[in-house]
Design an enzyme around this catalytic site. Structure first.
Site, PDB file in Angstrom:
ATOM      1  N   CYS A  95       0.860  -1.172   0.000  1.00 57.29           N
ATOM      2  CA  CYS A  95       0.000   0.000   0.000  1.00 57.29           C
ATOM      3  C   CYS A  95       0.899   1.226   0.000  1.00 57.29           C
ATOM      4  O   CYS A  95       2.114   1.110   0.159  1.00 57.29           O
ATOM      5  CB  CYS A  95      -0.888  -0.034   1.240  1.00 57.29           C
ATOM      6  SG  CYS A  95      -2.505   0.697   1.003  1.00 57.29           S
ATOM      7  N   CYS A 140      -4.096  -0.397  -2.972  1.00 62.32           N
ATOM      8  CA  CYS A 140      -4.534   0.939  -3.362  1.00 62.32           C
ATOM      9  C   CYS A 140      -3.966   1.255  -4.740  1.00 62.32           C
ATOM     10  O   CYS A 140      -2.978   0.658  -5.170  1.00 62.32           O
ATOM     11  CB  CYS A 140      -4.110   1.984  -2.334  1.00 62.32           C
ATOM     12  SG  CYS A 140      -2.341   2.275  -2.235  1.00 62.32           S
ATOM     13  N   CYS A 185       4.167  -0.044  -8.030  1.00 61.85           N
ATOM     14  CA  CYS A 185       4.665  -1.363  -7.653  1.00 61.85           C
ATOM     15  C   CYS A 185       5.962  -1.687  -8.382  1.00 61.85           C
ATOM     16  O   CYS A 185       6.035  -1.586  -9.614  1.00 61.85           O
ATOM     17  CB  CYS A 185       3.607  -2.415  -7.976  1.00 61.85           C
ATOM     18  SG  CYS A 185       3.994  -4.044  -7.319  1.00 61.85           S
TER      19      CYS A 185
END
Length: 155
Positions: free
Chosen positions: A10, A82, A89
């Site tokens: 997150c 999220c 990422c």
């Protein structure tokens, strides 16, 4: 049988990913090892700790950490919770399956609350939604992974 390794990612690693890690350890610790991290860690949210404690899960000793601090750990699954984490990422080895399962952001929702009880209602709702997701592990991860692979190979 070796336990599945799952990382919850997150933005701040302060609330949703901490809850997911806590629920996974609590409900699925016999079949999964769980970690959480953030792309911009902010520290563990005290309301997240409180909401989880109300449900009988202690996350008070978990720490907020940056994804880079996990070094070259290998995971079977990375679940972004999220949109910002999904977009930010990092790249993982090909065998790691990266999936996105979004949940509302309790601190953002609670920002406009008129009372502590109203703020906590947002945390409790998301806590319960994350619990429902974790209860369906690891099967839901396998299904999501198969579904995303089918979408990639569809003509």
């Amino acid at each position: 049988m070796e336990k599945l390794r799952i990382l919850y990612l997150c933005t701040g690693n302060s609330c949703r990913s901490q809850m997911a890690e806590g629920w996974t350890r609590h409900l699925k610790g016999d079949v999964m090892n769980a970690w959480s991290a953030g792309v911009e860690p902010h520290g563990v949210d005290p309301r997240a700790v409180k909401a989880m404690a109300e449900a009988g899960v202690n996350i008070s000793r978990q720490t907020s950490k940056h994804i880079d601090t996990l070094g070259d750990m290998e995971f079977d699954f990375v679940v972004t919770l999220c949109g910002h984490a999904q977009q930010s990422c990092p790249v993982f080895p090909a065998k790691t399956r990266v999936l996105h399962v979004g949940f509302d952001d309790p601190p953002m929702l609670a920002a406009g609350s008129r009372s502590e009880e109203e703020a906590m209602a947002h945390y409790r709702r998301v806590r319960d939604e994350i619990k429902a997701f974790v209860e369906r592990l690891p099967q839901i991860l396998m299904e999501e992974n198969e579904s995303s692979e089918q979408r990639r190979t569809a003509p």
